[in-house]
Design a protein around this motif. Structure first.
Motif, PDB file in Angstrom:
ATOM      1  N   LYS A 109       0.863  -1.187   0.000  1.00 40.17           N
ATOM      2  CA  LYS A 109       0.000   0.000   0.000  1.00 40.17           C
ATOM      3  C   LYS A 109       0.891   1.226   0.000  1.00 40.17           C
ATOM      4  O   LYS A 109       1.752   1.379   0.871  1.00 40.17           O
ATOM      5  N   SER A 110       0.713   2.094  -0.963  1.00 39.69           N
ATOM      6  CA  SER A 110       1.519   3.309  -1.014  1.00 39.69           C
ATOM      7  C   SER A 110       1.148   4.247   0.119  1.00 39.69           C
ATOM      8  O   SER A 110      -0.037   4.419   0.431  1.00 39.69           O
ATOM      9  N   LEU A 111       2.148   4.816   0.723  1.00 38.41           N
ATOM     10  CA  LEU A 111       1.903   5.817   1.754  1.00 38.41           C
ATOM     11  C   LEU A 111       1.592   7.157   1.094  1.00 38.41           C
ATOM     12  O   LEU A 111       2.249   7.554   0.130  1.00 38.41           O
ATOM     13  N   LYS A 112       0.621   7.843   1.628  1.00 39.22           N
ATOM     14  CA  LYS A 112       0.319   9.206   1.201  1.00 39.22           C
ATOM     15  C   LYS A 112       1.066  10.140   2.156  1.00 39.22           C
ATOM     16  O   LYS A 112       0.759  10.215   3.344  1.00 39.22           O
ATOM     17  N   VAL A 113       2.076  10.820   1.620  1.00 39.26           N
ATOM     18  CA  VAL A 113       2.946  11.658   2.449  1.00 39.26           C
ATOM     19  C   VAL A 113       2.762  13.116   2.066  1.00 39.26           C
ATOM     20  O   VAL A 113       3.012  13.501   0.914  1.00 39.26           O
ATOM     21  N   VAL A 114       2.341  13.928   3.006  1.00 37.60           N
ATOM     22  CA  VAL A 114       2.107  15.354   2.765  1.00 37.60           C
ATOM     23  C   VAL A 114       3.369  16.122   3.148  1.00 37.60           C
ATOM     24  O   VAL A 114       3.850  16.023   4.281  1.00 37.60           O
ATOM     25  N   ILE A 115       3.900  16.893   2.208  1.00 41.54           N
ATOM     26  CA  ILE A 115       5.171  17.589   2.397  1.00 41.54           C
ATOM     27  C   ILE A 115       4.956  19.084   2.238  1.00 41.54           C
ATOM     28  O   ILE A 115       4.423  19.533   1.215  1.00 41.54           O
ATOM     29  N   ALA A 116       5.369  19.864   3.214  1.00 39.31           N
ATOM     30  CA  ALA A 116       5.253  21.317   3.157  1.00 39.31           C
ATOM     31  C   ALA A 116       6.576  21.919   2.710  1.00 39.31           C
ATOM     32  O   ALA A 116       7.599  21.738   3.370  1.00 39.31           O
ATOM     33  N   GLY A 117       6.568  22.624   1.578  1.00 39.60           N
ATOM     34  CA  GLY A 117       7.764  23.321   1.113  1.00 39.60           C
ATOM     35  C   GLY A 117       8.367  22.695  -0.128  1.00 39.60           C
ATOM     36  O   GLY A 117       8.850  21.563  -0.083  1.00 39.60           O
ATOM     37  N   ALA A 118       8.364  23.423  -1.253  1.00 39.81           N
ATOM     38  CA  ALA A 118       8.900  22.911  -2.515  1.00 39.81           C
ATOM     39  C   ALA A 118      10.236  23.539  -2.851  1.00 39.81           C
ATOM     40  O   ALA A 118      10.499  23.930  -3.991  1.00 39.81           O
ATOM     41  N   GLY A 119      11.103  23.673  -1.828  1.00 40.55           N
ATOM     42  CA  GLY A 119      12.496  23.978  -2.087  1.00 40.55           C
ATOM     43  C   GLY A 119      13.208  22.683  -2.435  1.00 40.55           C
ATOM     44  O   GLY A 119      12.576  21.633  -2.620  1.00 40.55           O
ATOM     45  N   LEU A 120      14.535  22.695  -2.498  1.00 40.17           N
ATOM     46  CA  LEU A 120      15.263  21.489  -2.875  1.00 40.17           C
ATOM     47  C   LEU A 120      15.066  20.362  -1.876  1.00 40.17           C
ATOM     48  O   LEU A 120      15.034  19.188  -2.259  1.00 40.17           O
ATOM     49  N   ALA A 121      14.915  20.688  -0.591  1.00 40.59           N
ATOM     50  CA  ALA A 121      14.707  19.641   0.412  1.00 40.59           C
ATOM     51  C   ALA A 121      13.364  18.953   0.210  1.00 40.59           C
ATOM     52  O   ALA A 121      13.269  17.719   0.223  1.00 40.59           O
ATOM     53  N   GLY A 122      12.301  19.731   0.028  1.00 38.86           N
ATOM     54  CA  GLY A 122      10.983  19.154  -0.182  1.00 38.86           C
ATOM     55  C   GLY A 122      10.892  18.407  -1.501  1.00 38.86           C
ATOM     56  O   GLY A 122      10.306  17.323  -1.575  1.00 38.86           O
ATOM     57  N   LEU A 123      11.464  18.971  -2.564  1.00 37.53           N
ATOM     58  CA  LEU A 123      11.465  18.312  -3.863  1.00 37.53           C
ATOM     59  C   LEU A 123      12.229  16.997  -3.799  1.00 37.53           C
ATOM     60  O   LEU A 123      11.814  15.985  -4.385  1.00 37.53           O
ATOM     61  N   SER A 124      13.363  16.997  -3.100  1.00 36.23           N
ATOM     62  CA  SER A 124      14.160  15.782  -2.962  1.00 36.23           C
ATOM     63  C   SER A 124      13.398  14.716  -2.177  1.00 36.23           C
ATOM     64  O   SER A 124      13.358  13.546  -2.578  1.00 36.23           O
ATOM     65  N   PRO A 136       3.748  11.109  -2.777  1.00 34.24           N
ATOM     66  CA  PRO A 136       3.976  12.395  -2.111  1.00 34.24           C
ATOM     67  C   PRO A 136       3.004  13.456  -2.617  1.00 34.24           C
ATOM     68  O   PRO A 136       2.649  13.483  -3.800  1.00 34.24           O
ATOM     69  N   ILE A 137       2.561  14.304  -1.714  1.00 40.61           N
ATOM     70  CA  ILE A 137       1.763  15.479  -2.070  1.00 40.61           C
ATOM     71  C   ILE A 137       2.532  16.680  -1.557  1.00 40.61           C
ATOM     72  O   ILE A 137       2.597  16.936  -0.355  1.00 40.61           O
ATOM     73  N   LEU A 138       3.146  17.403  -2.468  1.00 43.52           N
ATOM     74  CA  LEU A 138       4.053  18.497  -2.124  1.00 43.52           C
ATOM     75  C   LEU A 138       3.302  19.816  -2.199  1.00 43.52           C
ATOM     76  O   LEU A 138       2.731  20.160  -3.238  1.00 43.52           O
ATOM     77  N   LEU A 139       3.306  20.556  -1.093  1.00 43.73           N
ATOM     78  CA  LEU A 139       2.582  21.818  -0.988  1.00 43.73           C
ATOM     79  C   LEU A 139       3.562  22.980  -0.893  1.00 43.73           C
ATOM     80  O   LEU A 139       4.447  22.981  -0.032  1.00 43.73           O
ATOM     81  N   GLU A 140       3.409  23.955  -1.766  1.00 44.37           N
ATOM     82  CA  GLU A 140       4.266  25.142  -1.745  1.00 44.37           C
ATOM     83  C   GLU A 140       3.409  26.378  -1.517  1.00 44.37           C
ATOM     84  O   GLU A 140       2.394  26.582  -2.182  1.00 44.37           O
ATOM     85  N   ALA A 141       3.821  27.214  -0.559  1.00 46.37           N
ATOM     86  CA  ALA A 141       3.035  28.393  -0.197  1.00 46.37           C
ATOM     87  C   ALA A 141       2.967  29.408  -1.328  1.00 46.37           C
ATOM     88  O   ALA A 141       1.943  30.053  -1.537  1.00 46.37           O
ATOM     89  N   ARG A 142       4.063  29.548  -2.070  1.00 46.76           N
ATOM     90  CA  ARG A 142       4.123  30.573  -3.103  1.00 46.76           C
ATOM     91  C   ARG A 142       3.697  30.027  -4.461  1.00 46.76           C
ATOM     92  O   ARG A 142       3.341  28.851  -4.592  1.00 46.76           O
ATOM     93  N   ASP A 143       3.782  30.879  -5.467  1.00 41.04           N
ATOM     94  CA  ASP A 143       3.450  30.462  -6.827  1.00 41.04           C
ATOM     95  C   ASP A 143       4.698  30.131  -7.627  1.00 41.04           C
ATOM     96  O   ASP A 143       4.679  30.096  -8.856  1.00 41.04           O
ATOM     97  N   VAL A 144       5.802  29.876  -6.947  1.00 41.00           N
ATOM     98  CA  VAL A 144       7.065  29.592  -7.614  1.00 41.00           C
ATOM     99  C   VAL A 144       7.776  28.459  -6.878  1.00 41.00           C
ATOM    100  O   VAL A 144       7.720  28.362  -5.651  1.00 41.00           O
ATOM    101  N   LEU A 145       8.434  27.598  -7.627  1.00 46.87           N
ATOM    102  CA  LEU A 145       9.192  26.496  -7.063  1.00 46.87           C
ATOM    103  C   LEU A 145      10.577  26.965  -6.628  1.00 46.87           C
ATOM    104  O   LEU A 145      11.074  27.985  -7.092  1.00 46.87           O
TER     105      LEU A 145
END
Length: 582
Positions: A109-124, A136-145
């Motif tokens: 069963k795949s884990l659903k992992v919620v990640i806050a922050g799409a900087g290099l750490a979150g993207l990695s 993974p569900i990656l959430l970024e506060a801004r409109d830019v990666l």
């Protein structure tokens, strides 16, 4: 590298005579358009990132970049072949680490992992979790990666960035990441040199050239010995003797030096202050945006260890364009291709908890909620501290974060009406009291290339006393320093090279400030809260505050989650049982 608060500024728009590279045509002479300044904002309870820009009125003809669809400019700057990194021990270890995700047994069963922050750490983190078969569900506060490598395009189509980002040969996890994404060709490698301005000889530079024919650390020692402009022979000898304990003591010795500032350690080892002033002020500002009287010596020793122990460790490369598109988007595309999600404009407003103190869900700024099997915070440490639930704050793991504070830094971009001659196709250490490093991006970067004009990107540091000042003050101070670096070409009053426009990007809380005794405060990626994890260059990993540290922290975070798979699945089943949601 951002600033507290929010401002609006005037945009002085120049629409003077323009020469298009495809055809000559005239336009109306200068006019001035006043308007509000476009800003990119990252706000979380008071922390706000701000990107400023100003146009300088002009009346002379200027060269303009060819628009999309036109004939391509020919890049004439010389890039060097990619160095042989693939057979180094660190590279192979990083490659093996990456493979552990890709070739791991697929989860039932795949884990659903919620990640806050799409900087290099979150993207990695998201990339390697997706490789391991999770969602993974990656959430970024801004409109830019990109986080600290974010960039924006202005109304002229020119990019300006959060920082001047350099990729070293001693970044094995970053180099592997480029290879895994098939974008190795997007790094523009430069000659193996470190180039320092000479404040006592305005307009001149001193070089440390690493011979390609020699192995490490002999090539680094040779580079130091051959440079006779910055250090005298007696100073070199005392410096070498002072470094012997670090060379012989290994990692244990390096870690034990965390309690000393660079300045204090140098004096303790009997190394003359002039060595610190000539070399390590510049290195300290480049590594952590602060001076040697504040920086932990551990940071310097780690850098020296990586640079001197690997033949190509200190060799530098520039990304061939803006980081959000050229680096971050390939990671996003990879994540999405494996079933993961990346959502912009998704700011975390609150971490909501269950009765047992574990995470129940993330509440977003738009009122939506998102739940998962595990949760990751990959934001800067200062943002995390603002959002910590009250009943977590006294837990030692989180309480120690109080000592980790982001350092302020300012990035300055200046477009000139001509090609500056006193600039290299390389990173330059300015050795200025206000500036750290800089580069002529119109030469070093293919996307920013311009045959007729220069665009200098400069890191303004230390910036603590300047971060709250208005842009025009920072610009004026920068121009005064540039007049010393380019005495024949630039003057503060612009009587020589004319400034067409500039952008200033402030970050009041950038990478964590690597001061003495903060190493024990850096947290592991796995927190004591079941199902809650951290990623970021401030978390525990051996590369400190850097892009390499951010990427490695993401891999370590993903590894911790994969290792906790059975626990997280059982936790989810308990939660379903309690809510009766079978």
């Amino acid at each position: 590298m951002s600033q507290w608060g929010c401002t609006t500024a005037a945009n002085l728009s120049c629409q003077g005579s323009v020469v298009d590279l495809r055809e000559l045509r005239s336009r109306p002479s200068c006019c001035f358009q006043m308007g509000s300044l476009k800003t990119g904002a990252l706000t979380s309870r008071g922390i706000e990132f701000m990107a400023h820009g100003s146009r300088i009125p002009c009346s002379r003809a200027i060269g303009r970049r060819i628009k999309k669809g036109g004939s391509q400019l020919k890049v004439v700057c010389m890039d060097y072949p990619r160095p042989e990194l693939d057979n180094t021990l660190n590279f192979l270890e990083a490659a093996n680490f990456s493979s552990s995700f890709k070739y791991a047994a697929r989860p039932a069963k795949s884990l659903k992992v919620v990640i806050a922050g799409a900087g290099l750490a979150g993207l990695s983190t998201a990339k390697y979790l997706a490789d391991a078969g999770h969602q993974p569900i990656l959430l970024e506060a801004r409109d830019v990666l990109g986080g600290k490598v974010a960039a924006w395009k202005d109304d002229d189509g020119d990019w300006y960035e959060t920082g001047l980002h350099i990729f070293f040969g001693a970044y094995p996890n970053v180099q592997n990441l480029f290879g895994e994404l098939g974008i190795d060709d997007r790094l523009q490698w430069k000659e193996h040199s470190m180039i320092f301005a000479m404040p006592n000889k305005p307009g001149q530079f001193s070089r440390f050239d690493f011979p390609e024919v020699l192995p490490a650390p002999i090539n680094g020692i040779w580079a130091i010995l051959r440079n006779n402009e910055m250090l005298t022979w007696p100073e070199k000898v005392k410096f070498a003797i002072g470094l012997l304990p670090a060379m012989l003591g290994g990692q244990a010795y390096v870690e034990a030096q965390d309690g000393f500032t660079v300045k204090d350690w140098m004096r303790k080892q009997g190394i003359p202050d002039r060595v610190t002033n000539e070399v390590f002020i510049a290195m300290s500002k480049a590594l952590n945006f602060i001076n040697p009287d504040e920086l932990s010596m551990q940071c310097i020793l780690i850098a020296l260890n990586q640079f001197l122990q690997e033949k190509h460790g200190s060799k530098m490369a520039f990304l061939d364009g803006n980081p959000p598109e050229r680096l971050c988007m390939p990671i996003v595309e990879h994540i999405r291709s494996l079933g993961g999600e990346v959502r912009l404009n998704s700011r975390i407003q609150k971490i909501e908890l269950n009765e047992d103190g574990t995470v129940k869900r993330f509440l977003l700024g738009n009122g939506n909620v998102i739940e998962g099997d595990a949760y990751v915070f990959a934001t800067p440490v200062d943002v995390l501290k603002l959002l910590l639930p009250n009943n977590w704050r006294e837990i030692p793991y989180f309480k120690k974060l109080e000592k980790l504070i982001g350092v302020p830094v300012i990035n300055v971009h200046i477009w000139f009406d001509r090609k500056l001659k006193n600039a290299y196709d390389h990173l330059l250490f300015s050795r200025s009291s206000l500036l750290s490093v800089y580069a002529d991006m119109s030469v070093t970067c293919k996307e920013y290339y311009n045959p007729n004009q220069s665009m200098l990107e400069l890191v303004f540091a230390p910036a603590e006393e300047w971060i709250s000042r208005i842009d025009s003050e920072i610009f004026d101070a920068t121009m005064k320093e540039l007049a010393k670096l380019f005495p024949d070409e630039i003057s503060a009053d612009q009587s020589k090279a004319k400034v067409l426009k500039y952008h200033i990007v402030k970050t009041p809380r950038s990478v964590y400030k690597t001061v003495p005794n903060c190493e024990p405060c850096r947290p592991l990626q796995k927190s004591p809260i079941e199902g809650f994890y951290l990623a970021g260059d401030y978390t525990k990993q051996k590369y400190l505050a850097s892009m390499e540290g951010a990427v490695l922290s993401g891999k370590l975070c993903a590894q911790a989650i994969v290792q906790d798979y059975e626990t997280l699945v059982a936790r989810g089943q308990r939660s379903l049982a309690e809510t009766g949601s079978f």
